[in-house]
Design a protein around this motif. Structure first.
Motif, PDB file in Angstrom:
ATOM      1  N   LEU A 258      -1.073  -1.743   6.677  1.00 39.73           N
ATOM      2  CA  LEU A 258       0.385  -1.634   6.826  1.00 39.73           C
ATOM      3  C   LEU A 258       0.996  -0.943   5.606  1.00 39.73           C
ATOM      4  CD1 LEU A 258       3.199  -2.546   8.134  1.00 39.73           C
ATOM      5  CD2 LEU A 258       2.974  -4.576   6.705  1.00 39.73           C
ATOM      6  N   LEU A 259       0.618  -1.407   4.430  1.00 38.97           N
ATOM      7  CA  LEU A 259       1.236  -0.889   3.197  1.00 38.97           C
ATOM      8  C   LEU A 259       0.884   0.581   2.985  1.00 38.97           C
ATOM      9  CD1 LEU A 259       0.593  -3.980   0.900  1.00 38.97           C
ATOM     10  CD2 LEU A 259       2.793  -3.278   1.876  1.00 38.97           C
ATOM     11  N   HIS A 260      -0.386   0.914   3.174  1.00 39.02           N
ATOM     12  CA  HIS A 260      -0.781   2.314   2.981  1.00 39.02           C
ATOM     13  C   HIS A 260      -0.071   3.204   4.001  1.00 39.02           C
ATOM     14  CE1 HIS A 260      -4.719   1.252   0.602  1.00 39.02           C
ATOM     15  NE2 HIS A 260      -3.612   0.827   0.027  1.00 39.02           N
ATOM     16  N   GLY A 261       0.105   2.689   5.196  1.00 35.28           N
ATOM     17  CA  GLY A 261       0.829   3.455   6.221  1.00 35.28           C
ATOM     18  C   GLY A 261       2.280   3.702   5.836  1.00 35.28           C
ATOM     19  N   LEU A 262       2.830   2.793   5.048  1.00 30.49           N
ATOM     20  CA  LEU A 262       4.215   2.950   4.580  1.00 30.49           C
ATOM     21  C   LEU A 262       4.280   3.791   3.300  1.00 30.49           C
ATOM     22  CD1 LEU A 262       5.455  -0.749   5.024  1.00 30.49           C
ATOM     23  CD2 LEU A 262       6.355   1.237   6.267  1.00 30.49           C
ATOM     24  N   GLY A 263       3.102   4.232   2.831  1.00 31.10           N
ATOM     25  CA  GLY A 263       3.067   5.022   1.599  1.00 31.10           C
ATOM     26  C   GLY A 263       3.173   4.161   0.345  1.00 31.10           C
ATOM     27  N   ILE A 264       2.865   2.869   0.481  1.00 33.43           N
ATOM     28  CA  ILE A 264       2.951   1.949  -0.661  1.00 33.43           C
ATOM     29  C   ILE A 264       1.574   1.821  -1.303  1.00 33.43           C
ATOM     30  CG2 ILE A 264       3.410  -0.452  -1.323  1.00 33.43           C
ATOM     31  CD1 ILE A 264       5.428  -0.556   1.041  1.00 33.43           C
TER      32      ILE A 264
END
Ligand code: HMG
Ligand code: MG
Length: 302
Positions: A258-264
């Motif tokens: 989820l986080l990587h998908g949000l660019g986090i």
């Protein structure tokens, strides 16, 4: 929407994840799990608890695990210490952080640690003082911040009350825990907002169990408030022995995806994390309880 640029994850799999396993898990497997988590890029790992072995037999090997792990200088290793007896035992194993754990619900406090909320704070106060004097960080877990298996829904005022007590005894940061995974985004946001009456956003973390499948939504809701510290369990391991029917924490693999998908940025290598989850799931003889891990493992196999 403004999301944090980076998120810090504490993997609580070795502790929250394994504490409820009925069959003994070998200390060597716990040690290997910690090694794999740090190799995957986790910089905070909740390793074990110094609690009564009669209450939680799976954590009875706390000393063997803490003294067996190969510690990396840039990793923070935390352990649960409910009272001075637990703290004194933990101190010998030099944790970087100790965790006192209270509840926003009176009934859960009684079932989990055998005392009232007020009594728990009296037990935690000397632990916090001794830890701070020894240069050890102190975190406070706050259970049942949205719902309790015995009392039902929990009002945000109860969370604010507990957060205020934690702050009053010097606990440096707190976890807003949905112990039984009944929360939904707005309820979780209210529990976080109540905590923010006493702690700033940098000192509040989200700890969401996934019993009702809401934990990722709740994570997103917390991110929207600016929370950037979260706890999760690799492979979605776990459950609390005093919260019947509650399943594991949100899977670390799912949160990372989820986080990587949000660019986090998380600093975590998802492939290595999936390997860590597959490893411990193999030890336990089951599939990872992470949709992302299962998808990636299927893709690899295909
Ligand atoms: P108690 O019975 O009230 O304690 O237990 P006591 O002080 O009256 O002592 C009774 C016996 O326990 C004595 O032994 C003590 O020495 C021993 P005996 O004389 O009968 O042989 N004892 C201990 N032994 C080892 N380590 C200790 C310790 N303290 C006393 N630290 C106690 C109180 C807290 C110890 C007990 O209730 C307990 O161990 N509870 C387990 C709580 C637990 O681990 N729960 C799961 C973790 S919390 C969680 O999962 C939630 C979280 O993930 C956030 C969320 O999701 O909500 C954090
Ligand atoms: Mg928990």
């Amino acid at each position: 929407m403004n999301y944090p640029a980076k998120v810090r994850l504490i993997d609580v799999g070795p502790r929250d994840g394994l504490q409820n396993e009925k069959q003994p898990v070998a200390s060597s497997d716990k040690i290997a799990l910690v090694a794999r988590l740090q190799a995957a890029g986790l910089r905070e790992i909740e390793v074990t608890s110094y609690v009564s072995p009669k209450w939680v037999p799976q954590m009875a090997d706390n000393h063997a695990v803490m003294s067996g792990i190969a510690r990396a200088a840039d990793v923070r290793y935390s352990v649960l210490t409910p009272n001075m007896k637990g703290f004194e035992a933990a101190l010998l194993d030099k944790p970087d952080e100790v965790v006192v754990f209270g509840a926003a619900s009176e009934a859960f406090s009684q079932k989990n640690i055998n005392c009232s909320i007020a009594e728990s704070i009296e037990r935690f106060a000397p632990v916090v003082e001794a830890a701070r004097a020894a240069g050890i960080a102190v975190r406070g877990a706050m259970s049942c911040t949205v719902g309790c298996p015995y009392e039902g829904e929990i009002a945000p005022e109860r969370v604010a009350y507990l957060a205020g007590l934690m702050k009053g005894i010097g606990v440096q940061r707190v976890d807003v825990a949905d112990t039984i995974g009944v929360g939904t985004p707005l309820k979780v946001q209210r529990a976080i907002a109540a905590t923010l009456q006493h702690y700033d956003i940098d000192h509040v973390s989200g700890h969401f169990h996934d019993t009702y499948g809401q934990a990722l939504s709740n994570t997103l809701a917390a991110l929207q408030l600016g929370v950037w510290n979260f706890q999760s369990s690799v492979a979605g391991l776990g459950g609390c022995p005093y919260a019947k029917g509650a399943t594991g924490n949100v899977a670390t693999e799912d949160v990372v995806y989820l986080l990587h998908g949000l660019g986090i940025d998380t600093g975590i290598d998802l492939d290595k994390l999936v390997d860590a989850g597959a490893y411990i799931s193999g030890v336990l003889g089951r599939k990872p309880q992470s949709r992302v891990a299962v998808a990636i493992l299927n893709k690899r196999a295909g």
